[in-house]
Design an enzyme around this catalytic site. Structure first.
Site, PDB file in Angstrom:
ATOM      1  N   HIS A 168       3.497  -7.095  -1.077  1.00 48.56           N
ATOM      2  CA  HIS A 168       2.670  -7.707  -2.119  1.00 48.56           C
ATOM      3  C   HIS A 168       1.202  -7.329  -1.983  1.00 48.56           C
ATOM      4  CE1 HIS A 168       1.340 -10.515  -5.126  1.00 48.56           C
ATOM      5  NE2 HIS A 168       0.504 -11.071  -4.271  1.00 48.56           N
ATOM      6  N   CYS A 169       0.757  -6.968  -0.796  1.00 47.89           N
ATOM      7  CA  CYS A 169      -0.685  -6.811  -0.571  1.00 47.89           C
ATOM      8  C   CYS A 169      -1.183  -5.387  -0.771  1.00 47.89           C
ATOM      9  CB  CYS A 169      -1.044  -7.295   0.832  1.00 47.89           C
ATOM     10  SG  CYS A 169      -0.843  -9.077   1.054  1.00 47.89           S
ATOM     11  N   VAL A 170      -0.705  -4.468   0.056  1.00 42.29           N
ATOM     12  CA  VAL A 170      -1.314  -3.138   0.111  1.00 42.29           C
ATOM     13  C   VAL A 170      -1.223  -2.367  -1.208  1.00 42.29           C
ATOM     14  CG1 VAL A 170      -1.225  -0.890   1.275  1.00 42.29           C
ATOM     15  CG2 VAL A 170      -1.075  -2.997   2.607  1.00 42.29           C
ATOM     16  N   LEU A 183      -1.315  -3.537  -4.166  1.00 44.78           N
ATOM     17  CA  LEU A 183      -1.955  -4.258  -5.264  1.00 44.78           C
ATOM     18  C   LEU A 183      -3.417  -4.581  -5.005  1.00 44.78           C
ATOM     19  CD1 LEU A 183       0.868  -6.854  -6.052  1.00 44.78           C
ATOM     20  CD2 LEU A 183       0.605  -4.561  -6.987  1.00 44.78           C
ATOM     21  N   ASP A 184      -3.680  -5.167  -3.848  1.00 41.75           N
ATOM     22  CA  ASP A 184      -4.994  -5.750  -3.601  1.00 41.75           C
ATOM     23  C   ASP A 184      -6.162  -4.771  -3.705  1.00 41.75           C
ATOM     24  OD1 ASP A 184      -3.460  -7.952  -3.204  1.00 41.75           O
ATOM     25  OD2 ASP A 184      -3.765  -8.067  -1.041  1.00 41.75           O
TER      26      ASP A 184
END
Length: 441
Positions: free
Chosen positions: A275-277, A279-280
């Site tokens: 979910h993080c890398v 998108l963020d």
């Protein structure tokens, strides 16, 4: 003289009589709720998914990497409950928002989950509550969006209610660093809010790091993930370059890792996931454009991590061609649906891209993942058909044209796979080098 909202909240936090509300009970929210329970707080969890709520209230965990006993103990003790009724957000004294922050198809921030949650809080906000946003987002979100929404309640931040940002730093499946072991970065909208947020977290996690603003805390989380994104892109690009030069990238990484300083190892693969890398970093590049600057490394990292998928697909296609088989009509097993090893987390996994791409080119696609028995519906790939993990047997492997290894779960019998599969295209370096039926990708 009556206590002020600040004094009342301070006393509740010091005595652990304050109730903590966790809004969003996914990969971040549920471990966070348990961590507060284990620090002697009473926790009320909120989620729109009634199935999750029911499972928690039965003492059951729906996250495979989370110890089932932690959930059952928390519920049986009466310290953890869950609800889908957001009218009850007035009950907790501290409200921790842990909802998803995805991207739109145009790679722009999608904050509808945050805004919907914050509006629900604003409708029931009362004096003496502390609100902390933990969802990853761009610098300025807490001040520009959350603060005005909460103050629409008629209450004033810093005197009647309090607001801070503290980014989640979860690493699902990491046994060395659980929620309580990871220092908590905190940035308040004002000095009082920051101090109260520190007081909330300091007895729950190993240490706290108070910054001068919520913006700095928001930027900290993006910086951490941009660091990973850029380095994953770098090592994936090196994999493609070294492949053309006839060099084993994993042998090179093994050698480089012997240097005791100046080198930090990242693993190449079939593209980024989680979910993080993926998108963020684009939250920062989007916000940067508002100020007339470009985050070139961020955009380049995204491009490279998409291009490596083409490299893996090309290696599969070439390997099939060498064996006289076209991609169309081939029977291919995707080995691993999760985005990382030993975690049942499919979010943004590159495996879905390969399933979609191979099917569009006429291949018959199956998958095996010991942790994900059924492929969930994915926002990014809404048109994929329902799929179930197939048993990994010698008979199945011998009937395939190729195995595409995308996730290196430790529970898979890779020796058995290599004995029976006619072709393995390995994007994770499990087999370290090419054999008669193994092609590195």
């Amino acid at each position: 003289m009556a206590s002020t909202p600040r004094q009342t909240l301070t006393e509740g936090l010091e005595s652990r009589t304050s109730v903590v509300g966790v809004l969003g009970l996914g990969y971040v929210g549920l471990p966070l709720a348990l961590t507060f329970v284990e620090a002697d707080y009473t926790v009320l969890g909120f989620d729109i998914d009634e199935e999750k709520v029911d499972r928690i209230n039965r003492g059951s965990s729906y996250l495979s990497h989370l110890d089932q006993d932690r959930v059952s103990r928390a519920v049986e003790s009466g310290s953890l409950g869950a609800t889908a009724d957001f009218d009850r957000v007035e009950e907790p004294d501290a409200l921790l928002i842990c909802v998803p922050t995805p991207l739109t198809p145009q790679r722009e921030p999608e904050l509808k989950y945050v805004l919907h949650t914050v509006r629900s809080v604003a409708e029931a906000l009362r004096p003496g509550q502390l609100v902390v946003l933990e969802s990853t987002t761009y610098p300025g979100t807490t001040e520009e969006l959350v603060l005005p929404a909460l103050e629409s309640s008629g209450l004033r931040c810093g005197t009647e209610f309090f607001l801070a940002y503290s980014p989640e730093r979860e690493d699902p499946g990491n046994r060395s660093y659980r929620t309580r072991d990871i220092p908590k970065v905190i940035g308040g909208i004002d000095e009082v809010s920051g101090e109260l947020a520190v007081r909330l977290y300091e007895g729950v996690v190993q240490s706290t790091v108070l910054l001068g603003s919520a913006r700095a805390a928001e930027a900290t989380k993006l910086t951490e993930n941009i660091f990973r994104a850029v380095n994953i892109a770098l090592v994936n690009e090196l994999k493609v370059v070294y492949d053309r030069l006839g060099i084993d990238v994993w042998e090179v990484l093994d050698a480089a890792s012997t240097k005791p300083f100046g080198f930090m190892r990242f693993e190449p693969g079939p593209g980024w996931g989680g979910h993080c890398v993926p998108l963020d970093p684009f939250y920062l590049s989007w916000k940067a454009r508002e100020f007339g600057v470009s985050a070139r490394f961020v955009e380049l990292a995204g491009e490279v991590n998409w291009q490596v998928r083409r490299h893996v697909l090309r290696k599969l296609q070439e390997a099939l061609n060498e064996r006289g088989k076209p991609l169309r009509g081939s029977r291919i097993l995707i080995l691993g649906l999760a985005y990382k090893r030993d975690v049942a987390d499919p979010r943004e996994s590159p495996s879905f891209h390969f399933i979609d791409e191979l099917r569009s080119r006429g291949a018959e696609v199956l998958y095996h993942d010991p942790l994900i028995p059924e492929a969930p519906s994915m926002r990014s790939w809404p048109d994929l058909p329902p799929m179930e993990s197939v048993p990994l047997t010698p008979e199945l492997l011998e009937e395939l044209d190729a195995v595409l290894l995308l996730t290196d779960h430790s529970s898979v019998d890779y020796e058995m796979v290599s004995r029976h599969a006619p072709l393995i295209v390995d994007s994770r370096g499990v087999y370290r080098g090419e054999g008669e039926n193994v092609v590195g990708a």
